[in-house]
Scaffold this active site. Sequence first.
Site, PDB file in Angstrom:
ATOM      1  N   CYS A   1      37.202  33.691  31.375  1.00  0.00           N
ATOM      2  CA  CYS A   1      36.340  34.055  30.428  1.00  0.00           C
ATOM      3  C   CYS A   1      37.250  33.487  29.109  1.00  0.00           C
ATOM      4  CB  CYS A   1      35.881  35.573  31.190  1.00  0.00           C
ATOM      5  SG  CYS A   1      34.426  35.704  32.166  1.00  0.00           S
TER       6      CYS A   1
ATOM      7  N   ASP B   1      36.019  44.244  53.153  1.00  0.00           N
ATOM      8  CA  ASP B   1      36.139  42.738  52.672  1.00  0.00           C
ATOM      9  C   ASP B   1      35.354  42.014  52.769  1.00  0.00           C
ATOM     10  OD1 ASP B   1      36.966  41.314  56.215  1.00  0.00           O
ATOM     11  OD2 ASP B   1      35.938  43.110  55.707  1.00  0.00           O
TER      12      ASP B   1
ATOM     13  N   ASP C   1      41.799  39.585  60.830  1.00  0.00           N
ATOM     14  CA  ASP C   1      40.937  39.442  61.361  1.00  0.00           C
ATOM     15  C   ASP C   1      40.820  39.439  62.961  1.00  0.00           C
ATOM     16  OD1 ASP C   1      38.152  41.157  62.679  1.00  0.00           O
ATOM     17  OD2 ASP C   1      36.646  40.000  61.456  1.00  0.00           O
TER      18      ASP C   1
ATOM     19  N   CYS D   1      39.664  37.811  32.025  1.00  0.00           N
ATOM     20  CA  CYS D   1      39.714  36.709  33.638  1.00  0.00           C
ATOM     21  C   CYS D   1      40.382  35.653  32.710  1.00  0.00           C
ATOM     22  CB  CYS D   1      38.863  36.903  34.080  1.00  0.00           C
ATOM     23  SG  CYS D   1      37.407  35.690  34.274  1.00  0.00           S
TER      24      CYS D   1
ATOM     25  N   HIS E   1      37.448  33.811  38.636  1.00  0.00           N
ATOM     26  CA  HIS E   1      36.242  35.381  38.204  1.00  0.00           C
ATOM     27  C   HIS E   1      35.878  36.468  38.743  1.00  0.00           C
ATOM     28  CE1 HIS E   1      33.138  37.037  35.748  1.00  0.00           C
ATOM     29  NE2 HIS E   1      32.273  37.036  36.360  1.00  0.00           N
TER      30      HIS E   1
END
Length: 290
Positions: A227, A184, A10, A224, A253
């Site tokens: 998890c 984003d 950015d 993931c 996660h």
Amino acid sequence: MNWDRAILTDSGGFQVFSLGPLRKISEEGVEFKSHLDGSRHFLSPEKVMEIENDLGSDIMMAFDECCPYPSTYDYTKRSMERTTRWAERCKKAHKREEDQGLFGIIQGGFYKDLRKQSAEELIQMDFPGYAIGGISVGEPKEEFIDILQYTAPLMPKEKPRYLMGVGTPDYLIEAAIAGIDMCDCVLPTRIARNGTAMTWNGKVVIRNQTYEKDWNPLDSECDCYTCRNYTRAYLRHLVKTKEILGVRLLSLHNLYFLTKLMEKVRMEIEQDHLLDFKKEFYKKYGYTKE
């Protein structure tokens, strides 16, 4: 960085906006004071291009001015027109057109005629991609959707359409419905630092006492790393004791969750079921009661 995929930088326009009284905007650029040590700094469109060219990102953003919400029509018009002039200066100062794509940023606040003017003037400059800036800055959701759905069709279909600063699941889905290609936001890692996770059944504030002896995974529908390996109780312990591992695991996660969400969105678009998916997801996540 050891990252072999696309990198976007950015320009600092939103960061300058967030400094509030610490910055002074002029036609030449922005002078601001560091919130850390009070030192003075100056950014111009040319300086921003120099920095982004040195960084070598694949996609780089033009320097823009982001209006606060709400702003008067006259202030927003002056700001938008300055953003357009800065975009022209950025394009002239950009030294690596062959390997870095410079995107123009459409501004105009919540005034549709200004959004139209901004889009038309930037499109004439022929940037390789375009972004919508200056929304998701505290306005009601209805106004966000209204301006998004008005502005997105003004952008060229054959070039990337980027919506800046959007990261909640509902806003990402609304962006996809409007025809946006990229978004984003710092949200997934920011809320992770505060002990909050996004799951397929809504937000989980893991620091809450209800999870003290909860031996289930953070999200039973997620595969993931977090998890698959850690319980809610252990994650709560990490967050409550301020162990950095807790923040890392929640960040992993949340990023994984949003990646999988967008995979589902792409699949639903291909099958022409996106609106049905939105309805089902909103109900399951807790955005709607019925």
